[in-house]
Design an enzyme around this catalytic site. Structure first.
Site, short mmCIF file in Angstrom:
data_model
loop_
_atom_site.label_atom_id
_atom_site.label_comp_id
_atom_site.label_asym_id
_atom_site.label_seq_id
_atom_site.Cartn_x
_atom_site.Cartn_y
_atom_site.Cartn_z
N LEU A 30 38.21 47.88 27.58
CA LEU A 30 38.06 47.81 26.13
C LEU A 30 38.87 48.88 25.40
CD1 LEU A 30 34.21 47.15 25.99
CD2 LEU A 30 36.09 45.49 25.99
N HIS A 34 39.21 45.53 20.69
CA HIS A 34 37.92 44.92 21.05
C HIS A 34 36.80 45.50 20.19
CE1 HIS A 34 40.11 44.72 25.08
NE2 HIS A 34 39.80 43.45 24.88
N GLN A 150 45.04 31.18 20.72
CA GLN A 150 43.71 31.05 21.32
C GLN A 150 42.68 30.73 20.24
OE1 GLN A 150 41.93 33.66 24.50
NE2 GLN A 150 41.09 34.70 22.72
N VAL A 173 44.31 44.89 15.47
CA VAL A 173 44.33 46.36 15.39
C VAL A 173 45.60 46.85 16.08
CG1 VAL A 173 43.13 48.49 16.04
CG2 VAL A 173 41.82 46.44 15.40
#
Ligand code: AMP
Length: 277
Positions: A30, A34, A150, A173
Site C-alpha cells: 500500500l 491506496h 479498469q 495521487v
C-alpha cells in the site's frame, strides 16, 4: 481491526457491522494512492473493509506475479492507523480452490489497450472483483482513476450484470514531480525514476494543447507520443490512446469526456497513466 483470511470469517465479521459498508480492493504494497481510497471510504461509510489479494488470474504467464511486492505486516499496520474495520487477505487457494473453473467474460471494452497487451487481464480482474463483491457485499466500492480502463470495465460489469454496488472513482495521487504512485515504482532505478516523470509530462502537455482548443484526437495522441520519445529511457510505448471515457472507444474528435492514456516501459518496468479531458 479484524484480519480475516477465509471467506467464512470475513462474511461472519461483516454480517454484524453497521451499514453502509465501503470496500477498497487492493493488491497490497500500500501507498498513498491506496490510502486516498481508504480515506474516502472511511469518510463515507460506517464500516470499511479493505481487501488485499495479489490476484494470479489477472497476470499473464510472462508478467511479474511472482515478483509483485508483498508486505502484509506493514499493510496491516497502515490500515489499522487509517481506521479500517476489517481486512480480508485470502490465500490463492481460498479464492481459487482446486477445480475452480468459472470466470466473467468481459466484452470489447476489456480487449483493447490493457486487454490487448495483457490478454486475459480484465477477465481476471472482473472475476476477482465479482467474487469479492459477493463475499463482502459492499454498498460502495472505491477504485482509483489511475487504472482508468479498469474503472470503465467495472462500471460496465456493474451495469450489465445489475450489481447492487455503487462504484466511487478516486483521482490519481501523484509524486511531487507528477509520477503516479504505483506499487511497481519501486522497480525503477534512480535514473529510471527520474525518466518516469516524462509520462505525466507528456499527458499534461497534450491536455494543455486540448485546453488551448485542439480537439483533433490524432494530433493530441501524436503530441503525447512525441514528448514520450524525447526520453531515451522510454524503451517501449505499448499505446497512446484517446478514447471515450465510458466505452473506451478511440475518438477522432474530443467532444465529450475522454481519457488520454498510455502504457510505457521505462527500462523493464511497465507503467500506465492517464488524464481526463
Ligand atoms: P492495486 O493494488 O494496484 O490493484 O490498486 C488498488 C486500487 O488502488 C485500484 O483501484 C487502483 O486504481 C488504486 N490506485 C493505485 N494507484 C493509485 C494512485 N496513484 N492514485 C489513486 N488510486 C490508485
Amino acid at each position: 481491526m479484524l484480519v480475516a483470511t477465509t471467506v467464512s470469517e470475513v462474511r461472519q465479521a461483516l454480517a454484524k457491522r453497521e451499514r453502509p459498508l465501503g470496500m477498497v480492493p487492493t493488491m497490497g504494497a500500500l501507498h498513498e494512492g491506496h490510502l486516498a481510497l481508504v480515506r474516502k471510504a472511511r469518510s463515507e461509510n460506517a464500516t470499511v473493509v479493505v481487501t488485499i489479494f495479489v490476484n494470479p488470474t489477472q497476470f499473464a504467464p510472462h508478467e511479474d506475479f511472482d515478483n509483485y511486492p508483498r508486505d502484509l505486516e506493514r499493510d496491516r499496520r497502515t490500515l489499522e492507523a487509517e481506521g479500517t474495520d476489517v481486512v480480508f487477505a485470502p490465500s490463492s487457494e481460498e479464492m481459487y480452490p482446486p477445480g475452480f473453473d468459472s470466470g466473467v467474460e468481459v466484452g470489447r471494452i476489456g480487449q483493447v489497450l490493457e486487454g490487448q497487451f495483457r490478454p486475459g487481464h480484465f477477465r481476471g480482474v472482473a472475476t476477482v472483483v465479482l467474487k469479492l463483491f459477493h463475499i463482502c457485499g459492499p454498498d460502495r466500492a472505491y477504485f482509483g482513476q489511475k487504472d482508468g480502463q479498469q474503472y470503465s470495465v467495472l462500471r460496465k460489469l456493474v451495469e450489465d450484470l445489475n450489481l447492487e454496488v455503487e462504484l466511487v472513482p478516486v483521482p490519481t495521487v501523484r509524486e511531487s514531480d507528477g509520477l503516479a504512485l504505483s506499487s511497481r515504482n519501486i522497480f525503477l532505478g534512480t535514473e529510471e525514476r527520474r525518466a518516469a516523470r516524462i509520462i505525466n509530462q507528456a499527458l499534461s502537455a497534450a491536455r494543455q494543447l486540448w485546453e488551448s482548443g485542439v480537439k483533433d484526437a490524432d494530433r493530441l495522441r501524436q503530441h503525447t507520443r512525441d514528448i514520450l520519445l524525447r526520453e531515451p529511457l522510454v524503451s517501449q510505448i505499448d499505446y497512446v490512446s484517446l478514447a471515450d471515457a465510458r466505452t473506451v472507444e478511440e475518438l477522432e474528435v474530443v467532444e465529450r469526456q475522454a481519457i488520454l492514456s498510455t502504457a510505457v516501459k521505462i527500462g523493464s518496468t511497465r507503467l500506465i497513466d492517464n488524464v481526463i479531458l
